[in-house]
Write an enzyme that holds these catalytic residues in place. Structure first.
Site, short mmCIF file in Angstrom:
data_model
loop_
_atom_site.label_atom_id
_atom_site.label_comp_id
_atom_site.label_asym_id
_atom_site.label_seq_id
_atom_site.Cartn_x
_atom_site.Cartn_y
_atom_site.Cartn_z
N CYS A 297 34.65 37.93 41.42
CA CYS A 297 33.88 38.17 40.19
C CYS A 297 32.39 38.39 40.45
O CYS A 297 31.76 39.27 39.86
CB CYS A 297 34.09 37.04 39.20
SG CYS A 297 33.83 35.38 39.85
N ASP A 419 32.33 40.74 31.27
CA ASP A 419 33.19 39.85 32.05
C ASP A 419 33.86 40.60 33.20
O ASP A 419 34.67 41.50 32.97
CB ASP A 419 34.26 39.26 31.14
CG ASP A 419 34.97 38.06 31.77
OD1 ASP A 419 34.97 37.97 33.00
OD2 ASP A 419 35.54 37.25 31.01
N HIS A 421 36.11 39.54 35.15
CA HIS A 421 37.46 39.03 35.41
C HIS A 421 38.55 39.90 34.79
O HIS A 421 39.73 39.62 34.97
CB HIS A 421 37.59 37.60 34.88
CG HIS A 421 36.59 36.65 35.47
ND1 HIS A 421 35.35 36.42 34.90
CD2 HIS A 421 36.64 35.89 36.59
CE1 HIS A 421 34.69 35.55 35.64
NE2 HIS A 421 35.44 35.21 36.68
#
Length: 462
Positions: A297, A419, A421
Site C-alpha cells: 500500500c 485508498d 488497498h
C-alpha cells in the site's frame, strides 16, 4: 474555457519541402522562411478544406465557409455543426441523444481535420521534366498542425472558419521561429504544437516546441513565455507534461486520473475544502501485474505521489516500480541488500527517502498521535501552498490524503482519502461509490495509533 463557448480543434499535416543550393546559414534561413511563407499562402487558398470529424460534412473556409451539407449555411451559428456529428447512439431517439450529450464532457469540442482539394477543373497538360547537374540538398518533413480556438457558440460558421485559418497562419509563424532558432546545419527539428490552459485571465494558449529537445534545454524559452503571460516563476506551467489533455482522448497507460473530481464536497455548514492541485494517477494493489495485496500500500501511495510530480512537469522519469523503489532504498543505505525482491512494508520515512533519491524532491515529516484538529491547519496550509498528495502511514496501513474540509461554524472536519488497498479494475463508479476515493470523517483515524505523514514539497522551478 468559458461557459457558453465551443472549442474547435483542427488537426492535420502540411508537407514542408525545400531545396537548398548551399549550406550557407543565411541561405538556409532564407529558403526555410520562403517555404513557410508558401505554406501560409497554401492555407489561405480556396483549395483548403476542413473535414468535420464523425460526419460527412466538408467546409471550405476560404470560400466564405461553404459546406457540403445543404442545411448548413455560412451565416448559421457554429453550434449547428455539433448536430451533424454522428455518435454511437445515432439510432436512438433525439431525446435520448440530447440527454447523452448533456452529460458528455466532449460535447463542447468540435474536431476537424485539415485537408486540401487536389482535383481542379481545367485543361489537362503534359508533365514537364527538368534535369540539373548541380548538387542540391532536399529538406523534407511533415509539419503536425494542431490548432485550438475557443469561440462563442453563437458565432457564425464563416467567422469561425476565418478564425481557424488565422490560427493556422499564426501557428506556421511560430513553427518558423522555432525551426530557425533550433536549426543545426541543414537538420530541421520538427516543430510540435502543445496546448496549455493557463490561469485566468490568460486561458487557452498554444506553444510550439522542437521535437527531440528535452524540457531541461527549453528553460530560456519558457522564461520568455512566463514573462509574456505574467506567470509565477516558481512552478511549471508550460512544460510538455502540463499540456492540456482533451477529454475525448483517453490516457494510453490505463490509469485513472483525478477520481476525486467526480465527488461532491462534504455537506458541512460553511465548509471550505482544501484540495490537491493538478493531476495525478490512481495507483493501487494488483496493478502492473504485481501482486502486492497485503504489503504494497505504501508503494502504491508513493507511486501516486510520483505520478503527480511527473504530470506537473517537475520530472520526466517514469513512475518507479516496486523494484526501483526498493533499489533506491538500498542505494541510500536505508535497507540491506536482502530487501530487494522482498515483500517488506515501507513507511513515510522511506517514501520521503525515495522521493529525494529518485526525484530530487524534499519532504516534511509530520508525526500525529491521533486524528484530530491538531493537524488540520497544517494539512490545509500544505494544500494551499504546495498542493501535492500526502502519504499517511499508521499501524500496518498506508493511504493518500488528497484534501481536507473544515466547517468554521461546527468545527467538523473531513479528509479526502485515496485508498491504495483497492484490488479491482479501473472502474471509476465503483471506486467513488464504494469509497475507495472519498471523504472520511474522524472515524478514519485509529485513536490508538500513531501516524507519520509525508508532505512532499514543490521544487521552485519553471
Amino acid at each position: 474555457m468559458v461557459v457558453g463557448n465551443i472549442i474547435l480543434r483542427l488537426r492535420g499535416s502540411l508537407e514542408f519541402k525545400c531545396q537548398l543550393d548551399s549550406t550557407d546559414v543565411p541561405h538556409v534561413q532564407k529558403v526555410i522562411s520562403r517555404t513557410f511563407e508558401a505554406l501560409g499562402s497554401q492555407v489561405k487558398a480556396e483549395s483548403l478544406v476542413l473535414s468535420l470529424s464523425s460526419s460527412p460534412v466538408f467546409l471550405w473556409p476560404n470560400k466564405g465557409g461553404h459546406a457540403t451539407a445543404g442545411e448548413i449555411s455560412p451565416n448559421r451559428p457554429c453550434k449547428d455543426l455539433q448536430q451533424l456529428i454522428q455518435t454511437d447512439d445515432q439510432e436512438s431517439s433525439r431525446k435520448k441523444s440530447a440527454k447523452k450529450d448533456k452529460n458528455n464532457p466532449t460535447a463542447g469540442i468540435i474536431n476537424l481535420t485539415l485537408m486540401t482539394e487536389v482535383t481542379e477543373p481545367g485543361v489537362l497538360s503534359a508533365p514537364t521534366l527538368l534535369r540539373g547537374s548541380k548538387k542540391h540538398h532536399l529538406l523534407q518533413t511533415t509539419l503536425p498542425m494542431d490548432c485550438v480556438v475557443s469561440v462563442l457558440s453563437s458565432e457564425s460558421i464563416s467567422v469561425v472558419c476565418g478564425t481557424l485559418v488565422g490560427a493556422l497562419c499564426s501557428q506556421l509563424g511560430d513553427m518558423e521561429k522555432v525551426a530557425l532558432r533550433h536549426m543545426k546545419g541543414t537538420a530541421l527539428l520538427i516543430p510540435q504544437p502543445f496546448h496549455f490552459l493557463l490561469p485566468a485571465p490568460v486561458g487557452l494558449v498554444t506553444v510550439v516546441y522542437p521535437a527531440g529537445v528535452p524540457d531541461s534545454q527549453l528553460e530560456t524559452q519558457r522564461k520568455e513565455l512566463h514573462s509574456l503571460f505574467e506567470l509565477p516563476d516558481d512552478r511549471p506551467y508550460l512544460r510538455r507534461a502540463n499540456a492540456l489533455h482533451f477529454p475525448d482522448e483517453p490516457y494510453k497507460d490505463g490509469y485513472l486520473r483525478n477520481p476525486h473530481v467526480h465527488l461532491n464536497h462534504p455537506a458541512l455548514e460553511n465548509g471550505k475544502p482544501y484540495l490537491v492541485q493538478g493531476v495525478y494517477s490512481y495507483h493501487h494493489y494488483m496493478q502492473d501485474r504485481v501482486d502486492d495485496n497485503g504489503w504494497g500500500c505504501a508503494y502504491r501511495s508513493l507511486q501516486t505521489i510520483c505520478s503527480w510530480f511527473q504530470q506537473q512537469g517537475y520530472v520526466e522519469r517514469a513512475v518507479p516500480s516496486h523494484k526501483e523503489i526498493q533499489q533506491a532504498l538500498v542505494e541510500v543505505g536505508d535497507k540491506q541488500g536482502s530487501f530487494l525482491g522482498s515483500r517488506q512494508w515501507i513507511g513515510s520515512i522511506e517514501v520521503a527517502a525515495v522521493l529525494d533519491q529518485l526525484l530530487g524532491v524534499t519532504s516534511k515529516i509530520m508525526f500525529v498521535s491521533q486524528g484530530n484538529a491538531e493537524c488540520f491547519r497544517e494539512l490545509a496550509n500544505h494544500f494551499l501552498s504546495e498542493g501535492t498528495p500526502i502519504m499517511i502511514g499508521g499501524g500496518v496501513l498506508a493511504h493518500t490524503i488528497l484534501g481536507v474540509a473544515w466547517s468554521e461554524t461546527t468545527g467538523q472536519i473531513r479528509y479526502l482519502i485515496l485508498d491504495p488497498h483497492y484490488t479491482g479494475a479501473e472502474d471509476l463508479q465503483v471506486i467513488t461509490d464504494k469509497g475507495w476515493c472519498g471523504w472520511k470523517g474522524p472515524e478514519f483515524w485509529d485513536q490508538n495509533a500513531y501516524y507519520n505523514l509525508c508532505l512532499p514539497q514543490r521544487p521552485k522551478t519553471i
